[in-house]
Design a protein around this motif. Sequence first.
Motif, PDB file in Angstrom:
ATOM      1  N   LEU A 195      12.928  11.279  -7.250  1.00  0.00           N
ATOM      2  CA  LEU A 195      11.450  10.477  -7.582  1.00  0.00           C
ATOM      3  C   LEU A 195      10.251  10.258  -7.051  1.00  0.00           C
ATOM      4  CD1 LEU A 195      11.522   8.057  -9.918  1.00  0.00           C
ATOM      5  CD2 LEU A 195      12.490   6.203  -7.524  1.00  0.00           C
ATOM      6  N   GLU A 196      10.804  11.075  -5.822  1.00  0.00           N
ATOM      7  CA  GLU A 196       9.106  11.396  -5.325  1.00  0.00           C
ATOM      8  C   GLU A 196       8.874  12.016  -5.733  1.00  0.00           C
ATOM      9  OE1 GLU A 196       9.427  11.017  -1.081  1.00  0.00           O
ATOM     10  OE2 GLU A 196      10.956   8.929  -0.807  1.00  0.00           O
ATOM     11  N   ILE A 197       9.187  13.539  -6.158  1.00  0.00           N
ATOM     12  CA  ILE A 197       8.146  14.325  -6.666  1.00  0.00           C
ATOM     13  C   ILE A 197       8.278  14.757  -8.016  1.00  0.00           C
ATOM     14  CG2 ILE A 197       9.141  15.949  -4.001  1.00  0.00           C
ATOM     15  CD1 ILE A 197      10.754  16.896  -5.244  1.00  0.00           C
ATOM     16  N   GLY A 198       9.004  13.696  -8.353  1.00  0.00           N
ATOM     17  CA  GLY A 198       8.613  13.382  -9.921  1.00  0.00           C
ATOM     18  C   GLY A 198       9.607  14.573 -11.425  1.00  0.00           C
ATOM     19  N   LEU A 199      10.703  14.639  -9.848  1.00  0.00           N
ATOM     20  CA  LEU A 199      11.878  15.136 -10.539  1.00  0.00           C
ATOM     21  C   LEU A 199      13.057  14.580 -12.218  1.00  0.00           C
ATOM     22  CD1 LEU A 199      13.264  17.875  -8.472  1.00  0.00           C
ATOM     23  CD2 LEU A 199      11.968  18.644 -10.572  1.00  0.00           C
ATOM     24  N   VAL A 200      12.932  13.119 -11.557  1.00  0.00           N
ATOM     25  CA  VAL A 200      13.109  11.671 -12.462  1.00  0.00           C
ATOM     26  C   VAL A 200      11.981  10.974 -12.014  1.00  0.00           C
ATOM     27  CG1 VAL A 200      15.709  12.604 -11.664  1.00  0.00           C
ATOM     28  CG2 VAL A 200      13.685  10.729 -10.020  1.00  0.00           C
ATOM     29  N   ASP A 201      12.832   9.980 -13.609  1.00  0.00           N
ATOM     30  CA  ASP A 201      11.825   9.034 -13.456  1.00  0.00           C
ATOM     31  C   ASP A 201      11.960   7.648 -12.912  1.00  0.00           C
ATOM     32  OD1 ASP A 201      10.104  10.533 -15.587  1.00  0.00           O
ATOM     33  OD2 ASP A 201      11.589  10.558 -16.880  1.00  0.00           O
ATOM     34  N   GLU A 202      13.307   7.056 -12.760  1.00  0.00           N
ATOM     35  CA  GLU A 202      13.694   6.183 -13.043  1.00  0.00           C
ATOM     36  C   GLU A 202      14.924   6.228 -11.801  1.00  0.00           C
ATOM     37  OE1 GLU A 202      13.811   1.462 -14.911  1.00  0.00           O
ATOM     38  OE2 GLU A 202      12.726   3.257 -15.945  1.00  0.00           O
ATOM     39  N   MET A 203      15.301   5.316 -11.126  1.00  0.00           N
ATOM     40  CA  MET A 203      16.193   4.935 -10.139  1.00  0.00           C
ATOM     41  C   MET A 203      17.726   4.101 -11.186  1.00  0.00           C
ATOM     42  SD  MET A 203      16.627   6.595  -7.234  1.00  0.00           S
ATOM     43  CE  MET A 203      15.981   8.046  -7.941  1.00  0.00           C
ATOM     44  N   GLY A 204      18.444   4.094 -11.397  1.00  0.00           N
ATOM     45  CA  GLY A 204      19.562   3.356 -12.150  1.00  0.00           C
ATOM     46  C   GLY A 204      20.870   4.413 -12.658  1.00  0.00           C
ATOM     47  N   GLY A 205      22.002   3.712 -13.056  1.00  0.00           N
ATOM     48  CA  GLY A 205      23.535   4.477 -13.410  1.00  0.00           C
ATOM     49  C   GLY A 205      23.127   4.177 -15.195  1.00  0.00           C
ATOM     50  N   TYR A 229      18.942  21.949 -15.190  1.00  0.00           N
ATOM     51  CA  TYR A 229      18.160  23.354 -16.361  1.00  0.00           C
ATOM     52  C   TYR A 229      18.180  21.769 -17.502  1.00  0.00           C
ATOM     53  CZ  TYR A 229      17.752  27.427 -18.381  1.00  0.00           C
ATOM     54  OH  TYR A 229      16.614  27.868 -19.619  1.00  0.00           O
ATOM     55  N   ILE A 230      19.444  21.054 -17.780  1.00  0.00           N
ATOM     56  CA  ILE A 230      19.869  20.798 -18.943  1.00  0.00           C
ATOM     57  C   ILE A 230      19.174  19.517 -19.069  1.00  0.00           C
ATOM     58  CG2 ILE A 230      21.586  22.969 -19.507  1.00  0.00           C
ATOM     59  CD1 ILE A 230      23.536  20.203 -18.590  1.00  0.00           C
ATOM     60  N   SER A 231      19.198  18.983 -17.829  1.00  0.00           N
ATOM     61  CA  SER A 231      18.684  17.679 -18.227  1.00  0.00           C
ATOM     62  C   SER A 231      17.094  17.602 -17.991  1.00  0.00           C
ATOM     63  CB  SER A 231      18.835  16.847 -16.785  1.00  0.00           C
ATOM     64  OG  SER A 231      20.311  16.233 -16.667  1.00  0.00           O
ATOM     65  N   ALA A 232      16.171  19.233 -17.631  1.00  0.00           N
ATOM     66  CA  ALA A 232      14.967  18.855 -18.189  1.00  0.00           C
ATOM     67  C   ALA A 232      14.407  18.104 -19.178  1.00  0.00           C
ATOM     68  CB  ALA A 232      14.527  19.719 -17.469  1.00  0.00           C
ATOM     69  N   PRO A 233      15.231  18.054 -20.213  1.00  0.00           N
ATOM     70  CA  PRO A 233      14.087  18.118 -21.329  1.00  0.00           C
ATOM     71  C   PRO A 233      14.404  16.364 -21.765  1.00  0.00           C
ATOM     72  CG  PRO A 233      16.286  18.793 -21.864  1.00  0.00           C
ATOM     73  CD  PRO A 233      16.310  19.356 -20.560  1.00  0.00           C
ATOM     74  N   GLY A 234      15.170  16.405 -21.506  1.00  0.00           N
ATOM     75  CA  GLY A 234      15.157  14.857 -21.190  1.00  0.00           C
ATOM     76  C   GLY A 234      14.032  13.680 -21.668  1.00  0.00           C
ATOM     77  N   THR A 235      13.578  12.583 -22.109  1.00  0.00           N
ATOM     78  CA  THR A 235      12.854  11.965 -22.719  1.00  0.00           C
ATOM     79  C   THR A 235      12.789  10.950 -21.339  1.00  0.00           C
ATOM     80  OG1 THR A 235      13.190  11.829 -24.903  1.00  0.00           O
ATOM     81  CG2 THR A 235      11.059  10.304 -24.439  1.00  0.00           C
ATOM     82  N   ARG A 236      13.657  10.587 -20.306  1.00  0.00           N
ATOM     83  CA  ARG A 236      13.446   9.853 -19.768  1.00  0.00           C
ATOM     84  C   ARG A 236      15.005  10.276 -18.524  1.00  0.00           C
ATOM     85  NH1 ARG A 236      10.113   6.294 -17.733  1.00  0.00           N
ATOM     86  NH2 ARG A 236      10.252   4.733 -16.063  1.00  0.00           N
ATOM     87  N   VAL A 237      14.605  10.562 -17.050  1.00  0.00           N
ATOM     88  CA  VAL A 237      15.479  11.063 -16.501  1.00  0.00           C
ATOM     89  C   VAL A 237      15.750  10.002 -15.514  1.00  0.00           C
ATOM     90  CG1 VAL A 237      16.276  12.719 -15.123  1.00  0.00           C
ATOM     91  CG2 VAL A 237      14.879  13.172 -17.062  1.00  0.00           C
ATOM     92  N   PHE A 238      16.974   9.803 -15.223  1.00  0.00           N
ATOM     93  CA  PHE A 238      17.473   8.262 -14.696  1.00  0.00           C
ATOM     94  C   PHE A 238      18.489   9.245 -13.578  1.00  0.00           C
ATOM     95  CE2 PHE A 238      16.567   5.218 -17.410  1.00  0.00           C
ATOM     96  CZ  PHE A 238      15.917   4.219 -16.953  1.00  0.00           C
ATOM     97  N   SER A 239      18.056   8.442 -12.269  1.00  0.00           N
ATOM     98  CA  SER A 239      18.730   8.934 -11.151  1.00  0.00           C
ATOM     99  C   SER A 239      19.364   7.585 -10.019  1.00  0.00           C
ATOM    100  CB  SER A 239      18.433  10.185 -10.502  1.00  0.00           C
ATOM    101  OG  SER A 239      18.896  10.715  -8.956  1.00  0.00           O
TER     102      SER A 239
END
Length: 589
Positions: free
Chosen positions: A500-510, A393-403
């Motif tokens: 990543l496949e379903i669009g919940l995150v943008d990129e793999m990375g730490g 929920y708190i990650s959703a407004p991120g301009t870009r999301v890494f996981s």
Amino acid sequence: MKEFLKYTLATITGIIIASILFFITMLASLSAIIASGTKPASISENSVLVLKAGVTIPDRSSQNPFAGFDPVNMTFTPAPGLNDILRNIEKASADEKIKGILIENGLLPSGWATTEEIRDAIKKFGESGKFVIAYSDYIMLQEGYYLSTAADKIFINPASMIDFKGLSGEVMFYKKALEKIGVEVQVTRHGKFKGAVEPFLLEELSKENEEQIKDYVGSIWSHVLAGISEARDIPTDQLNIMADNLVANIAAGALENNLVDGLIYRDTLIDTLKSLSGLTTDDKIEFVSMTKYTKVPGQKRTVAAKTRISVIYASGSIVMGKGNNYNIGGNHYREIIRKERLDTTVKAIVLRVNSPGGNAIASDIIWRELELASKVKPVVVSMGNYAASGGYYISAPGTRVFSNPVTITGSIGVFGLIPNAGQLMNQKLGIFTETVNTNKNSDFPSIYRPMNIYEKEVMQSSIEKVYSDFISKVASGRKMTVEAVDQIGEGRVYTGSHALEIGLVDEMGGLKAAINEAAVMAAIENYSIRELPAIEDPYTKILSQLSGDIRMSILKKEMGEYVRFFNELREIKNITGIQARLPYFIEIH
């Protein structure tokens, strides 16, 4: 009698004076520790940096002097966080005094995503041409083994073993136990995969919950096997056969199957490290801890004093109010994010999320501030071991999301729990209550009676409203339709690679990748890092947490890995209101 009173009074006075002197001595010792903690350290030539794996590694180093208190040996060893470990490994690659890294494996897990980030850093370190050796005296856990496969060589004690067996997810059910004591848990939820309530309603996993557990546990295991296979040059099919047959339970079996490179005792290990460092067996070699190396100055770089990236660490359950060191207080983080949003010297924000979720309103409060911040500067999200439900929920407004590929995320769903302890109070304890209301539902919700039909409808309506807000905000942040989010929601848990496949995150990375991306998005090259929440003054910390942190240290020492059950009970105590959190306390081992 007079003599007895005199000696008793003298004894009491002596105890009081001794206690005061002990406290003053302890305070003086801690003052020295705190003062020395700010001084730069130096190391000698031919040093080896020691990475202690198999210990609990937080996202951020603790400045609390009691965080590393050993009540048995009466020593203070601060626990290094992931942030300092990553910086130290990078710094060591260019430090001529550091000849290599020794990975010392222990017995406590740190989480697969944390392990993944350190493993990536070790692989990068290896490109410098310096050696990396992994070793274990006792049992090498699977997380530790996965990390160790980034080393040049893996050695274990001839009498030790590797716990290589595949992954398992366990869920504990409380329904029968609660029935025995006369407690009924009244559940309201949205999401067929929202398994958080199943331990209170069922005696076994539902088909939906079993399906999602198999999916994310299998995804993590496949990723881990692929990494081991590449590092050890063993096909994944063969690795699965080894896991099924527990071949590494005996050290000789691990060596025979190429899981390790040798069976040696510690004296041989030290001689090996000396040889790799260009020393003779008679020479002295220095082992440098991560805590000490953090204080060693690195290469200087030009920093624009008024250009910053703020890294905000959000670890633990999301709770109402200010919270504490173990969780994420909605009000506290709202103020932190607002301050960074308004600070013109802060060019970007990196939010490091390591949370299974928590209170829905507190999550929404944090979401609002991050949403506002993302309109004026880049907000990059870095997901740790968990960023699920309220954590997502708190990650959703991120301009870009890494996981990380092995991050546990998703779980877009909500639930509410209201216990009915009427039978426990009445039949078991003989306690009865009488209620006088001014209005029809003045005592709603009550833990002394079951909800009526209308109250259940009201509760369900509240849950549906929160869920609707949840998926709407995810849809807005991820540029998806509400229907699309609902389809992948329903409380379902995903790994980072699937997300990543379903669009919940943008990129793999730490974390490091997220900070680098924030700098690129903010178009800055020279910047300083400001880590938040701000560290409390050490003396204030001592006075406010003296007994509590020592008590936790003693619990960890006595209970070992079972201290997690104490932590889970502590988290349950904080579960109030409608929750957006993971299905249960997930332990993948």
